[in-house]
Write a protein that holds these residues in place. Structure first.
Motif, mmCIF file in Angstrom:
data_model
loop_
_atom_site.group_PDB
_atom_site.id
_atom_site.type_symbol
_atom_site.label_atom_id
_atom_site.label_comp_id
_atom_site.label_asym_id
_atom_site.label_seq_id
_atom_site.Cartn_x
_atom_site.Cartn_y
_atom_site.Cartn_z
ATOM 1 N N VAL A 179 -6.262 -2.411 4.679
ATOM 2 C CA VAL A 179 -6.774 -1.062 4.916
ATOM 3 C C VAL A 179 -6.124 -0.077 3.952
ATOM 4 C CG1 VAL A 179 -6.889 0.835 6.583
ATOM 5 C CG2 VAL A 179 -7.318 -1.513 7.330
ATOM 6 N N ALA A 180 -4.813 -0.233 3.736
ATOM 7 C CA ALA A 180 -4.115 0.636 2.785
ATOM 8 C C ALA A 180 -4.653 0.454 1.369
ATOM 9 C CB ALA A 180 -2.620 0.355 2.828
ATOM 10 N N LEU A 181 -5.001 -0.771 1.013
ATOM 11 C CA LEU A 181 -5.566 -1.029 -0.310
ATOM 12 C C LEU A 181 -6.895 -0.314 -0.497
ATOM 13 C CD1 LEU A 181 -5.612 -2.624 -3.004
ATOM 14 C CD2 LEU A 181 -6.721 -4.494 -1.745
ATOM 15 N N ARG A 182 -7.723 -0.311 0.541
ATOM 16 C CA ARG A 182 -9.039 0.297 0.430
ATOM 17 C C ARG A 182 -8.992 1.824 0.553
ATOM 18 N NH1 ARG A 182 -13.518 -3.104 0.907
ATOM 19 N NH2 ARG A 182 -12.990 -5.000 -0.233
ATOM 20 N N THR A 183 -8.093 2.341 1.355
ATOM 21 C CA THR A 183 -8.119 3.772 1.674
ATOM 22 C C THR A 183 -6.932 4.554 1.125
ATOM 23 O OG1 THR A 183 -6.943 3.467 3.766
ATOM 24 C CG2 THR A 183 -9.346 3.237 3.811
ATOM 25 N N ARG A 184 -5.927 3.850 0.559
ATOM 26 C CA ARG A 184 -4.662 4.486 0.117
ATOM 27 C C ARG A 184 -4.011 5.226 1.283
ATOM 28 N NH1 ARG A 184 -4.587 1.296 -4.178
ATOM 29 N NH2 ARG A 184 -6.251 1.726 -5.647
ATOM 30 N N VAL A 244 1.710 -0.520 -5.422
ATOM 31 C CA VAL A 244 0.467 -1.202 -5.779
ATOM 32 C C VAL A 244 -0.680 -0.745 -4.880
ATOM 33 C CG1 VAL A 244 -0.679 -3.451 -5.830
ATOM 34 C CG2 VAL A 244 1.634 -3.201 -6.748
ATOM 35 N N LEU A 245 -0.404 -0.555 -3.590
ATOM 36 C CA LEU A 245 -1.464 -0.233 -2.643
ATOM 37 C C LEU A 245 -1.737 1.259 -2.538
ATOM 38 C CD1 LEU A 245 -0.590 -2.702 0.270
ATOM 39 C CD2 LEU A 245 -2.177 -3.040 -1.619
#
Length: 217
Positions: free
Chosen positions: A158-163, A200-201
């Motif tokens: 979720v963090a990867l998709r939404t920062r 990275v995320l």
């Protein structure tokens, strides 16, 4: 969704039914490491686990055993022993329930990566996974650690998709819960999350600093 809930019921029933013969002879649910979890659990439960326990007949449930393992899984066992008066069946069913519940974060991970159908497929594969099925009823911490790792992975995706710093923080909390189950999670929480995945995320200096500070705290 309804399909995911039916998969959960299927996964739970499958784990219970396949392990039912062993539940009739509960010593078969133990492994050499099981006593190191049960001893601190009995020390914590105290007089609340007053009924005879099949797996501790020749074991010494001393208070020194409290320090032999991280407290997470023994605390869960202690609660079950106290609530159900030392019932081995409660521990057996709780393990199967934990194993089946893992399909929810696994389905969420599949959905985030490749859509709803992929999420359902991931849940179905996990429900039929032989290693997961065999580990669930055992008096070991593997199934509980797997649940926390799945929630951690969901938060990171979720963090990867939404920062989202909130999603990353929830992933860190899941990793911290996993650390209370097994110390193998220490490098993840102390190194991987704060010093690599946070940048990275999140890709934001302030969020990265806040995420790293949260993990280390």
């Amino acid at each position: 969704s309804k399909a995911l809930f039916l998969l959960f019921l299927f996964a739970f029933a499958l784990r219970v039914l396949l392990a039912l013969p062993a539940a009739c002879d509960p010593e078969r649910l133990c492994r050499p490491d099981s006593a190191s979890y049960l001893q601190p659990a009995l020390a914590l439960a105290g007089d609340h686990a007053s009924s005879p326990l099949f797996f501790m007949e020749e074991q010494d449930a001393s208070e020194d055993a409290l320090f032999s393992r991280p407290p997470g899984y023994p605390l869960l066992l202690a609660g079950l022993l106290a609530l159900f008066r030392g019932s081995a069946t409660a521990i057996f069913l709780a393990g199967c329930l934990i194993g089946a519940t893992t399909i929810f974060p696994v389905a969420a991970c599949g959905r985030i990566l490749a859509g709803r159908a992929a999420g359902l497929a991931a849940a179905a594969f996990l429900s039929l996974n032989l290693t997961a099925i065999s580990a669930s009823p055992l008096i070991l911490s593997d199934a509980l650690l797997g649940l926390f790792c799945a929630f951690m992975t969901q938060g990171l995706l979720v963090a990867l998709r939404t920062r989202s710093l909130k999603a990353f923080s929830l992933a860190a909390l899941a990793a911290a819960a996993g650390l209370l189950v097994k110390p193998v999670m220490f490098p993840v929480l102390a190194v991987l999350l704060p010093f690599l995945l946070s940048w990275v995320l999140l890709r934001d200096a302030r969020k990265t600093f806040a995420a790293a500070a949260f993990c280390l705290f």
